[in-house]
Structure formats: structure tokens, C-alpha cells
Design a protein around this motif. Structure first.
Motif, PDB file in Angstrom:
ATOM      1  N   VAL A  45      -6.698   7.552  -3.949  1.00 40.17           N
ATOM      2  CA  VAL A  45      -6.610   6.524  -4.993  1.00 40.17           C
ATOM      3  C   VAL A  45      -7.232   5.210  -4.504  1.00 40.17           C
ATOM      4  O   VAL A  45      -7.966   4.545  -5.247  1.00 40.17           O
ATOM      5  N   ILE A  46      -6.987   4.847  -3.257  1.00 39.65           N
ATOM      6  CA  ILE A  46      -7.585   3.627  -2.696  1.00 39.65           C
ATOM      7  C   ILE A  46      -9.110   3.741  -2.712  1.00 39.65           C
ATOM      8  O   ILE A  46      -9.809   2.819  -3.162  1.00 39.65           O
ATOM      9  N   LEU A  47      -9.628   4.867  -2.244  1.00 42.08           N
ATOM     10  CA  LEU A  47     -11.083   5.069  -2.234  1.00 42.08           C
ATOM     11  C   LEU A  47     -11.646   5.029  -3.650  1.00 42.08           C
ATOM     12  O   LEU A  47     -12.702   4.425  -3.898  1.00 42.08           O
ATOM     13  N   ALA A  48     -10.950   5.652  -4.599  1.00 37.51           N
ATOM     14  CA  ALA A  48     -11.423   5.680  -5.993  1.00 37.51           C
ATOM     15  C   ALA A  48     -11.469   4.278  -6.584  1.00 37.51           C
ATOM     16  O   ALA A  48     -12.444   3.910  -7.262  1.00 37.51           O
ATOM     17  N   MET A  49     -10.434   3.478  -6.346  1.00 37.17           N
ATOM     18  CA  MET A  49     -10.416   2.116  -6.891  1.00 37.17           C
ATOM     19  C   MET A  49     -11.544   1.273  -6.295  1.00 37.17           C
ATOM     20  O   MET A  49     -12.195   0.516  -7.010  1.00 37.17           O
ATOM     21  N   LEU A  50     -11.791   1.435  -5.005  1.00 38.70           N
ATOM     22  CA  LEU A  50     -12.896   0.701  -4.388  1.00 38.70           C
ATOM     23  C   LEU A  50     -14.239   1.176  -4.928  1.00 38.70           C
ATOM     24  O   LEU A  50     -15.151   0.369  -5.136  1.00 38.70           O
ATOM     25  N   SER A  51     -14.370   2.470  -5.198  1.00 39.97           N
ATOM     26  CA  SER A  51     -15.645   3.004  -5.696  1.00 39.97           C
ATOM     27  C   SER A  51     -15.998   2.449  -7.072  1.00 39.97           C
ATOM     28  O   SER A  51     -17.171   2.371  -7.429  1.00 39.97           O
ATOM     29  N   GLU A  52     -14.986   2.081  -7.850  1.00 37.85           N
ATOM     30  CA  GLU A  52     -15.208   1.573  -9.201  1.00 37.85           C
ATOM     31  C   GLU A  52     -15.406   0.059  -9.244  1.00 37.85           C
ATOM     32  O   GLU A  52     -15.756  -0.489 -10.289  1.00 37.85           O
ATOM     33  N   ALA A  53     -15.192  -0.622  -8.138  1.00 35.32           N
ATOM     34  CA  ALA A  53     -15.287  -2.083  -8.087  1.00 35.32           C
ATOM     35  C   ALA A  53     -16.734  -2.520  -7.858  1.00 35.32           C
ATOM     36  O   ALA A  53     -17.526  -1.789  -7.254  1.00 35.32           O
ATOM     37  N   PRO A  54     -17.082  -3.717  -8.325  1.00 34.21           N
ATOM     38  CA  PRO A  54     -18.409  -4.250  -8.035  1.00 34.21           C
ATOM     39  C   PRO A  54     -18.628  -4.313  -6.518  1.00 34.21           C
ATOM     40  O   PRO A  54     -17.728  -4.724  -5.779  1.00 34.21           O
ATOM     41  N   ASP A  55     -19.790  -3.888  -6.079  1.00 37.79           N
ATOM     42  CA  ASP A  55     -20.138  -3.842  -4.652  1.00 37.79           C
ATOM     43  C   ASP A  55     -19.163  -2.979  -3.841  1.00 37.79           C
ATOM     44  O   ASP A  55     -19.073  -3.127  -2.622  1.00 37.79           O
ATOM     45  N   ARG A  56     -18.403  -2.141  -4.531  1.00 39.12           N
ATOM     46  CA  ARG A  56     -17.414  -1.263  -3.884  1.00 39.12           C
ATOM     47  C   ARG A  56     -16.462  -2.035  -2.986  1.00 39.12           C
ATOM     48  O   ARG A  56     -16.033  -1.556  -1.944  1.00 39.12           O
ATOM     49  N   SER A  57     -16.106  -3.271  -3.405  1.00 40.92           N
ATOM     50  CA  SER A  57     -15.174  -4.065  -2.601  1.00 40.92           C
ATOM     51  C   SER A  57     -14.219  -4.832  -3.499  1.00 40.92           C
ATOM     52  O   SER A  57     -14.552  -5.197  -4.627  1.00 40.92           O
ATOM     53  N   LEU A  58     -13.021  -5.051  -2.950  1.00 36.15           N
ATOM     54  CA  LEU A  58     -11.975  -5.807  -3.631  1.00 36.15           C
ATOM     55  C   LEU A  58     -11.215  -6.612  -2.593  1.00 36.15           C
ATOM     56  O   LEU A  58     -11.162  -6.225  -1.421  1.00 36.15           O
ATOM     57  N   THR A  59     -10.601  -7.713  -3.043  1.00 38.89           N
ATOM     58  CA  THR A  59      -9.688  -8.391  -2.134  1.00 38.89           C
ATOM     59  C   THR A  59      -8.507  -7.448  -1.893  1.00 38.89           C
ATOM     60  O   THR A  59      -8.202  -6.585  -2.721  1.00 38.89           O
ATOM     61  N   MET A  60      -7.862  -7.629  -0.769  1.00 38.27           N
ATOM     62  CA  MET A  60      -6.709  -6.788  -0.461  1.00 38.27           C
ATOM     63  C   MET A  60      -5.611  -6.969  -1.511  1.00 38.27           C
ATOM     64  O   MET A  60      -4.950  -5.998  -1.883  1.00 38.27           O
ATOM     65  N   SER A  61      -5.441  -8.170  -2.024  1.00 34.13           N
ATOM     66  CA  SER A  61      -4.407  -8.386  -3.043  1.00 34.13           C
ATOM     67  C   SER A  61      -4.778  -7.705  -4.359  1.00 34.13           C
ATOM     68  O   SER A  61      -3.910  -7.137  -5.025  1.00 34.13           O
ATOM     69  N   GLU A  62      -6.066  -7.746  -4.728  1.00 32.19           N
ATOM     70  CA  GLU A  62      -6.497  -7.028  -5.941  1.00 32.19           C
ATOM     71  C   GLU A  62      -6.290  -5.526  -5.778  1.00 32.19           C
ATOM     72  O   GLU A  62      -5.804  -4.851  -6.689  1.00 32.19           O
ATOM     73  N   LEU A  63      -6.652  -5.013  -4.613  1.00 34.34           N
ATOM     74  CA  LEU A  63      -6.501  -3.589  -4.349  1.00 34.34           C
ATOM     75  C   LEU A  63      -5.027  -3.184  -4.366  1.00 34.34           C
ATOM     76  O   LEU A  63      -4.668  -2.156  -4.949  1.00 34.34           O
ATOM     77  N   ALA A  64      -4.173  -3.996  -3.773  1.00 33.66           N
ATOM     78  CA  ALA A  64      -2.732  -3.703  -3.779  1.00 33.66           C
ATOM     79  C   ALA A  64      -2.202  -3.640  -5.207  1.00 33.66           C
ATOM     80  O   ALA A  64      -1.419  -2.743  -5.551  1.00 33.66           O
ATOM     81  N   ARG A  65      -2.641  -4.565  -6.051  1.00 32.09           N
ATOM     82  CA  ARG A  65      -2.208  -4.565  -7.454  1.00 32.09           C
ATOM     83  C   ARG A  65      -2.695  -3.313  -8.172  1.00 32.09           C
ATOM     84  O   ARG A  65      -1.937  -2.662  -8.885  1.00 32.09           O
ATOM     85  N   LEU A  66      -3.947  -2.951  -7.948  1.00 30.43           N
ATOM     86  CA  LEU A  66      -4.514  -1.775  -8.629  1.00 30.43           C
ATOM     87  C   LEU A  66      -3.833  -0.469  -8.231  1.00 30.43           C
ATOM     88  O   LEU A  66      -3.647   0.409  -9.064  1.00 30.43           O
ATOM     89  N   VAL A  67      -3.486  -0.343  -6.965  1.00 27.84           N
ATOM     90  CA  VAL A  67      -2.886   0.907  -6.500  1.00 27.84           C
ATOM     91  C   VAL A  67      -1.354   0.834  -6.496  1.00 27.84           C
ATOM     92  O   VAL A  67      -0.702   1.769  -6.038  1.00 27.84           O
ATOM     93  N   GLN A  68      -0.809  -0.277  -7.029  1.00 23.91           N
ATOM     94  CA  GLN A  68       0.639  -0.438  -7.139  1.00 23.91           C
ATOM     95  C   GLN A  68       1.310  -0.296  -5.771  1.00 23.91           C
ATOM     96  O   GLN A  68       2.240   0.499  -5.593  1.00 23.91           O
ATOM     97  N   SER A  69       0.822  -1.058  -4.800  1.00 19.68           N
ATOM     98  CA  SER A  69       1.320  -0.971  -3.431  1.00 19.68           C
ATOM     99  C   SER A  69       1.716  -2.352  -2.927  1.00 19.68           C
ATOM    100  O   SER A  69       1.167  -3.362  -3.374  1.00 19.68           O
ATOM    101  N   SER A  70       2.634  -2.372  -1.992  1.00 16.23           N
ATOM    102  CA  SER A  70       2.956  -3.634  -1.331  1.00 16.23           C
ATOM    103  C   SER A  70       1.789  -3.983  -0.406  1.00 16.23           C
ATOM    104  O   SER A  70       1.081  -3.091   0.070  1.00 16.23           O
TER     105      SER A  70
END
Length: 155
Positions: A45-70
Motif C-alpha cells: 500500500v505504501i509503494l502504491a500510494m507513492l507510485s500515484e503521487a507526483p514525482d512518486r514522492s510524498l511528505t511523510m505526513s501526507e503518506l501517513a495520512r494516505l495509508v492511515q498510519s501513525s
């Protein structure tokens, strides 16, 4: 403390069915990905969310929100993905306080290889058992549940 609003028989059956189905669904997806791609579902899920992001990158806080993780749980997972060479971390240009997670080319290749088996398992364990109308109903149901959980009413 007010009066307890106990579940009636139908609600209790639905609740237990949901618990068992969600647990078995997650376990099935995790087993398939461990077997075929040597990664847990959470990493996929982490890899998939990054693959869909512009430049395949996200801030750690954005990624945490997307994957519903602390943040701490996500940081641990990303460290494992970094060790595999699938994700890299760096500071956001112009903002030394913000960390970015970026999907590497190797991580993208791993995701591309894992995706067909994963989507087949999702179809097998979920969508193959539902009509198109049931899919629409389930979507509406979980949008309502998710809205309640994310609005602060689920605390």
C-alpha cells in the motif's frame, strides 16, 4: 455514564460478520503478497500510494495520512523499504524540517511486478462475490463509516 445501547441480534450478526470477513480478507491479501512478492500488504500500500503521487514522492505526513498510519509506524515501515532499496528519504528542498519519501525505480519495478497478482487476489476474495449493485452499496456504506471515523466522531 448513560444507558448502554446494546447491539440487537441483526447488528450483532452484521458486526461479527464484518470482523471475520475483514480479518480474513486482510490475511488473504497479506499471504498472497508475502508469497508472491515477499512483502506484507502494508508495504504494498505504501509503494502504491507513492507510485500515484507526483514525482512518486510524498511528505511523510501526507503518506501517513494516505495509508492511515501513525507517523512512527510509517517511519519504521519506510526504513524497511529503504533497506530494500525500494524507497528513499530526503529533505524537501527549501524546508529542512520536512521529510519526503520517494519511490525508487527499483521499488516501482517491484510494485509493477506485484500488482497483477495482488489485483487478482482482491478480485478473487472480494469482487467476484459481489454484483455491481452490491459494489456500489458497499462503497456508499464504507464512505459513510470512513467519514464518521475521520471527522473525529470515531474517537
Amino acid at each position: 455514564m448513560g444507558e448502554v445501547r446494546w447491539l440487537d441480534d441483526d447488528e450483532q450478526r452484521m458486526w461479527r460478520t464484518f470482523l471475520w470477513a475483514s480479518r480474513l480478507l486482510h490475511e488473504s491479501l497479506d499471504r498472497q503478497l508475502q508469497r508472491d512478492a515477499r512483502m506484507p500488504h502494508t508495504y504494498y500500500v505504501i509503494l502504491a500510494m507513492l507510485s500515484e503521487a507526483p514525482d512518486r514522492s510524498l511528505t511523510m505526513s501526507e503518506l501517513a495520512r494516505l495509508v492511515q498510519s501513525s507517523p512512527s509506524r510509517l517511519s519504521h515501515a519506510v526504513a524497511k523499504l529503504e533497506a530494500q532499496g525500494w524507497v528513499s528519504r530526503c529533505k524537501r528542498p527549501g524546508d529542512a524540517r520536512t521529510n519526503l519519501a520517494r519511490l525508487t525505480d527499483e521499488g516501482y519495478a517491484v510494485l509493477v511486478e506485484a500488482a497483477p497478482g495482488h489485483v487478482e487476489e482482491v478480485r478473487r476474495v472480494l469482487f467476484d462475490h459481489l454484483s455491481p449493485e452490491q459494489v456500489r452499496q458497499l462503497q456508499a456504506i464504507f464512505e459513510s463509516v470512513l467519514a464518521g471515523l475521520t471527522s473525529g466522531n470515531g474517537d
